[in-house]
Design an enzyme around this catalytic site. Structure first.
Site, PDB file in Angstrom:
ATOM      1  N   LYS A   1      91.454  88.295 -25.094  1.00  0.00           N
ATOM      2  CA  LYS A   1      91.870  88.758 -23.862  1.00  0.00           C
ATOM      3  C   LYS A   1      91.079  88.541 -22.033  1.00  0.00           C
ATOM      4  O   LYS A   1      89.756  89.250 -23.161  1.00  0.00           O
ATOM      5  CB  LYS A   1      92.681  90.418 -23.271  1.00  0.00           C
ATOM      6  CG  LYS A   1      93.397  89.763 -22.170  1.00  0.00           C
ATOM      7  CD  LYS A   1      94.319  91.862 -22.929  1.00  0.00           C
ATOM      8  CE  LYS A   1      94.592  91.884 -21.436  1.00  0.00           C
ATOM      9  NZ  LYS A   1      95.778  93.273 -22.125  1.00  0.00           N
TER      10      LYS A   1
ATOM     11  N   SER B   1     100.608  93.504 -21.308  1.00  0.00           N
ATOM     12  CA  SER B   1      99.792  91.927 -19.921  1.00  0.00           C
ATOM     13  C   SER B   1      99.067  91.183 -21.304  1.00  0.00           C
ATOM     14  O   SER B   1      98.330  90.046 -20.710  1.00  0.00           O
ATOM     15  CB  SER B   1      98.671  92.664 -19.420  1.00  0.00           C
ATOM     16  OG  SER B   1      97.599  93.383 -20.104  1.00  0.00           O
TER      17      SER B   1
ATOM     18  N   SER C   1     101.117  96.747 -23.697  1.00  0.00           N
ATOM     19  CA  SER C   1     100.498  95.248 -23.094  1.00  0.00           C
ATOM     20  C   SER C   1      99.386  94.743 -24.463  1.00  0.00           C
ATOM     21  O   SER C   1      99.656  93.745 -24.096  1.00  0.00           O
ATOM     22  CB  SER C   1      99.195  95.500 -22.474  1.00  0.00           C
ATOM     23  OG  SER C   1      99.790  95.953 -20.675  1.00  0.00           O
TER      24      SER C   1
END
Length: 504
Positions: free
Chosen positions: A87, A167, A191
């Protein structure tokens, strides 16, 4: 979407140990499979992410990954050259770390976050960086999950007009699309687990403190953690083994009861007599989701698990207190992180980010604003923060998760993770169903939370969430692996196109 930055050579040699180099000399042929796998993944990214359905799950790639994978496999290290997408709020030495924001588009730190250093030391290879909800979805209340100014909109491989949740949207979509062996996401509250469930993959939010947060763009020192997103529980446990380590710069990781590994012994766990609390009030009001969840519960029960229905409504004060914690810590922790960046002309505070967004409103704030950033900037009452933090952690942990497991004499709790993916709407923002799921207490208290695919609704994946006590990460992974072995549902395959009703 900006063009992908494929950057060769930066910082790769410093991760190669002498033992690895000697192993390459001794057995050069051993590297062939991992090297070939890495090339295949890069080709899939080009075909499915850059072209074709244009998933926008990957922001940047490491073209040296095939060579690095071959070297790591030849060295005989734990991950043996397996490729991992990271990420883009986690620093890696060879790629920029943007958090999806144009304010950090040139954030080349040359640093590995300690969790990435641990990944490499155990034979893992950084294949690239994944898209995310910008600033991990903490900029504005009206955001659309999966969108960032740097990466554009991440699309769900199962239905490209539907949301990938946030996210860690890019990490979930990338694993579902087969763009890497695994991915690493981060979670403050949902997330990792939401995008994993909605994209039909495994996601594990470990106990806060198992994995270092140093050089990870922060929201909350109380709730933030990184964790694995994979296609199986065994792979999640293997990746966790590689990235979980103590870091003196992150006090939460020091002295915790960390196992030597989390992947050995998963296959020996029996469901016979295991007591699991079923959070009935958190199933929601969808009949189709209830049916999928009940099938998963029946599979567990048929394998010997003892299911205990629990009717429970959380103390809502926990949510307000947790929100106050996030706002206070966002300002403080973001300021510390930005101040640590080695580049010139970089933002150094949350106030700098707010000013940048205002100056670049057409690119950054066309779809939604920054009301949470602005609220965090004004959240400066430390005494109120300390009180809210103590209350939130106590209510979520001691008075909710611990109390439920003790009162009902269960080892684990279970609930659906989320409903199916909603249609993406940049104009109106996300369409969460807040009545489904029980992930917030585990997020707020820092307890482990595992989501495992349990089936689908009209081709849209849904997952089952499994919770345990603080530091019971291995036991929760054992339970998830056992469920995978007895799961009767047929899982959907990505269709790489817009959603269509299933034929009947």
């Amino acid at each position: 979407m900006q063009s992908r930055r494929a950057l060769a050579g930066c910082g790769t040699m410093k991760h190669r140990t002498l033992a690895l180099a000697l192993a390459l000399i001794a057995s050069p042929a051993a590297a062939q499979q991992a090297e070939e796998d890495a090339r295949i993944y890069l080709d899939r990214i080009a075909a499915l992410d850059d072209a074709g359905p244009q998933l926008n799950a990957v922001i940047s790639v490491n073209p040296d990954a095939p060579r690095e994978a071959g070297e790591a496999e030849a060295a005989g290290l734990t991950l043996a050259g397996r490729t991992v997408l990271v990420k883009d709020n986690i620093e890696t030495a060879e790629l920029p770390t943007t958090a999806g924001s144009l304010a950090l588009a040139e954030n080349f730190t040359g640093r590995d976050a300690p969790l990435i250093a641990a990944l490499r030391a155990n034979g893992g290879v950084v294949l690239g960086k994944t898209n995310l909800s910008e600033w991990a979805n903490i900029r504005d209340n009206s955001s659309t999950s999966g969108w960032s100014a740097v990466g554009g909109l991440t699309r769900n491989p199962h239905a490209t007009d539907r949301n990938s949740c946030g996210s860690s949207s890019g990490s979930g979509a990338a694993v579902a699309a087969g763009l890497a062996w695994a991915a690493i996401g981060t979670e403050t509250n949902g997330s990792i687990t939401c995008p994993a469930s909605i994209n039909g993959v495994v996601g594990f939010k470990p106990s806060v403190g198992l994995v270092s947060r140093t050089h990870v763009v922060p929201i909350s020192s109380t709730q933030d953690t990184a964790g694995p997103m994979t296609r199986s529980v065994a792979d999640a446990a293997l990746l966790l083994s590689a990235i979980a380590s103590e870091d003196e710069a992150d006090a939460a990781t020091v002295g915790v009861p960390r196992r030597a590994d989390y992947h050995t012994g998963l296959e020996n766990f029996s469901l016979e007599g295991v007591r699991i609390g079923v959070m009935r009030n958190q199933v929601g009001n969808r009949e189709d989701l209830t049916q999928v969840f009940d099938t998963a519960l029946a599979d567990l029960e048929a394998a010997g698990a003892v299911l205990v229905d629990i009717e429970f409504e959380p103390n809502n004060e926990m949510y307000g207190d947790s929100f106050a914690v996030l706002m206070f810590e966002l300002r403080e922790e973001m300021g510390k992180y930005l101040a640590s960046l080695p580049g010139e002309d970089m933002p150094r505070s949350l106030a700098d980010l707010i000013a940048f967004n205002e100056a670049n409103a057409e690119a950054e704030m066309r779809w939604f604003g920054q009301d949470l950033f602005e609220l965090a900037e004004s959240s400066t009452d430390r005494e109120a923060y300390e009180s809210a933090k103590a209350d939130a952690v106590r209510i979520a942990g001691e008075e909710t998760l611990d109390a439920l497991m003790a009162e009902h004499q269960v080892n684990f709790l279970a609930a659906p993770t989320r409903g199916p993916a909603w249609t993406t709407d940049l104009v109106n923002g996300d369409n969460f169903n807040g009545r489904i799921g029980f992930g917030s207490p585990a997020a707020i208290a820092g307890y482990p939370h595992l989501t495992v695919p349990m089936g689908d609704i009209e081709g849209l994946p849904v997952g089952i969430s499994l919770f345990g006590a603080k530091w019971a990460d291995f036991e929760v992974l054992q339970l998830g692996a056992a469920y995978e072995r007895v799961r009767s549902a047929t899982l959907p395959e990505p269709r790489f196109g817009p959603w269509e009703p299933a034929a009947r």
